[in-house]
Design a protein around this motif. Structure first.
Motif, PDB file in Angstrom:
ATOM      1  N   THR A  35      -7.602  -6.901  31.267  1.00 51.92           N
ATOM      2  CA  THR A  35      -8.969  -6.593  31.693  1.00 51.92           C
ATOM      3  C   THR A  35      -9.663  -7.790  32.328  1.00 51.92           C
ATOM      4  O   THR A  35     -10.593  -7.624  33.115  1.00 51.92           O
ATOM      5  N   ASP A  37     -11.716  -9.411  30.930  1.00 53.62           N
ATOM      6  CA  ASP A  37     -13.010  -9.445  30.251  1.00 53.62           C
ATOM      7  C   ASP A  37     -12.839 -10.325  29.018  1.00 53.62           C
ATOM      8  O   ASP A  37     -11.952 -10.075  28.189  1.00 53.62           O
ATOM      9  N   ILE A  40     -12.930  -8.158  25.762  1.00 48.74           N
ATOM     10  CA  ILE A  40     -11.905  -7.137  25.569  1.00 48.74           C
ATOM     11  C   ILE A  40     -10.504  -7.720  25.603  1.00 48.74           C
ATOM     12  O   ILE A  40      -9.630  -7.342  24.821  1.00 48.74           O
ATOM     13  N   VAL A  58     -11.955   1.838  28.378  1.00 47.70           N
ATOM     14  CA  VAL A  58     -10.688   1.118  28.396  1.00 47.70           C
ATOM     15  C   VAL A  58     -10.272   0.854  26.955  1.00 47.70           C
ATOM     16  O   VAL A  58     -11.102   0.517  26.109  1.00 47.70           O
ATOM     17  N   ARG A  98     -20.730 -13.485  29.699  1.00 48.12           N
ATOM     18  CA  ARG A  98     -19.864 -12.358  30.035  1.00 48.12           C
ATOM     19  C   ARG A  98     -20.545 -11.412  31.005  1.00 48.12           C
ATOM     20  O   ARG A  98     -19.907 -10.835  31.891  1.00 48.12           O
ATOM     21  N   SER A  99     -21.847 -11.253  30.873  1.00 50.00           N
ATOM     22  CA  SER A  99     -22.584 -10.339  31.747  1.00 50.00           C
ATOM     23  C   SER A  99     -22.575 -10.791  33.199  1.00 50.00           C
ATOM     24  O   SER A  99     -22.874 -10.008  34.098  1.00 50.00           O
ATOM     25  N   TYR A 101     -19.818 -11.991  34.663  1.00 48.35           N
ATOM     26  CA  TYR A 101     -18.490 -11.794  35.220  1.00 48.35           C
ATOM     27  C   TYR A 101     -18.491 -10.613  36.177  1.00 48.35           C
ATOM     28  O   TYR A 101     -19.163  -9.609  35.959  1.00 48.35           O
ATOM     29  N   THR A 104     -14.015  -7.563  36.521  1.00 50.17           N
ATOM     30  CA  THR A 104     -13.222  -7.325  35.318  1.00 50.17           C
ATOM     31  C   THR A 104     -13.066  -5.816  35.114  1.00 50.17           C
ATOM     32  O   THR A 104     -13.867  -5.019  35.613  1.00 50.17           O
ATOM     33  N   SER A 106     -13.897  -3.646  32.994  1.00 50.58           N
ATOM     34  CA  SER A 106     -14.822  -3.391  31.897  1.00 50.58           C
ATOM     35  C   SER A 106     -15.602  -2.117  32.189  1.00 50.58           C
ATOM     36  O   SER A 106     -15.931  -1.841  33.352  1.00 50.58           O
ATOM     37  N   PRO A 107     -15.909  -1.340  31.162  1.00 51.41           N
ATOM     38  CA  PRO A 107     -16.746  -0.159  31.379  1.00 51.41           C
ATOM     39  C   PRO A 107     -18.030  -0.521  32.101  1.00 51.41           C
ATOM     40  O   PRO A 107     -18.710  -1.489  31.761  1.00 51.41           O
ATOM     41  N   ASN A 109     -18.093  -1.337  35.340  1.00 50.43           N
ATOM     42  CA  ASN A 109     -17.757  -2.046  36.573  1.00 50.43           C
ATOM     43  C   ASN A 109     -17.104  -1.110  37.582  1.00 50.43           C
ATOM     44  O   ASN A 109     -16.581  -0.057  37.234  1.00 50.43           O
TER      45      ASN A 109
END
Length: 249
Positions: A35, A37, A40, A58, A98-99, A101, A104, A106-107, A109
């Motif tokens: 991912t 992320d 995750i 995911v 992380r926000s 990034y 990735t 990630s849900p 995105n």
């Protein structure tokens, strides 16, 4: 697996995705998922669920609800899913949260990803290198939820590559975006004409910048006669450009 073995890979699933007018979710299942992320991480035997252009889930066991949701299921046993777009700034530690990034899996995105045999995707860099140097080995390249490559070949009807070079100006007669855009302080006036030209007045100084422009969706690109490029974005009835917010005068 040989190149010829990829020809019939999940063909029924591809047909279902391309003809998916009902908005069914799509589930790539039973894969190793990198991912990228930081929360995750990497998962094995995992699923990637998306609807439209966005990832909505995911992780393991999403497939248990595939029947309930009438999902299109793509079996990815022995395969790895990686981001198709690499956030090198994040990989180098250049994003603090992380926000921040991007790219990735990630849900929430945009759904841009690659599917390759495990041995060709030890990491994201290897996967992207395979796409560039040996695209025939790629099982799938999905961009914003739409397949671009499948089983090593171009997907029929895929969007064409943008041609290099300065495009010809469009005839924008009748476009609601043609006219003079003015910021709230009346410092910047930008006239967009139907022949694809712009003319800026700044602080009362006429013809401060002049050049050509092109509109693509809500984006406007400018090529000034001095040679530099700039851009703006239409947001509702506003035009945002270089820190200015303008409305039609």
């Amino acid at each position: 697996m040989s190149i010829t073995d990829t020809v019939s890979w999940n063909q029924e699933a591809l047909d279902a995705i391309l003809s998916n007018d009902e908005g069914r979710p799509v589930l790539f299942t039973n894969a190793r998922v990198l991912t990228m992320d930081p929360l995750i991480g990497t998962m094995t035997g995992a699923d990637l669920l998306f609807a439209g252009s966005l990832i909505v889930g995911v992780g393991p066991a999403i497939v248990t609800a595939a029947g309930d949701d009438n999902a299109i299921v793509v079996d990815c046993a022995g395969l790895t899913i990686t981001p198709a777009v690499v956030d090198t700034v994040a990989l180098a530690g250049g994003r603090g949260h992380r926000s921040e990034y991007v790219a990735t899996l990630s849900p929430g995105n945009t759904c841009d990803f690659l599917v390759l045999p495990d041995e060709l995707a030890a990491d994201v860099a290897s996967a992207v290198a395979t796409l560039v140097t040996r695209p025939e080995r790629v099982r799938a390249l999905v961009a914003a939820g739409r397949p671009v490559l499948w089983a090593g070949a171009d997907v029929p009807g895929r969007a064409g590559t943008t041609e290099a070079g300065v495009p010809a100006a469009e005839d924008l007669t009748g476009s609601p975006r043609v006219g003079t855009w003015i910021d709230k302080n009346d410092f910047l006036r930008q006239e967009l004409t139907a022949d694809g030209r712009y003319d800026e007045t700044r602080g009362g100084r006429p013809h401060a910048f002049q050049g050509r422009y092109w509109i693509d969706g809500d984006r406007v690109d400018y090529l000034d006669d001095l040679g530099f490029w700039a851009y703006g974005e239409f947001r509702g009835d506003e035009l945002h450009h270089a820190g200015y917010v303008m409305k039609l005068g």
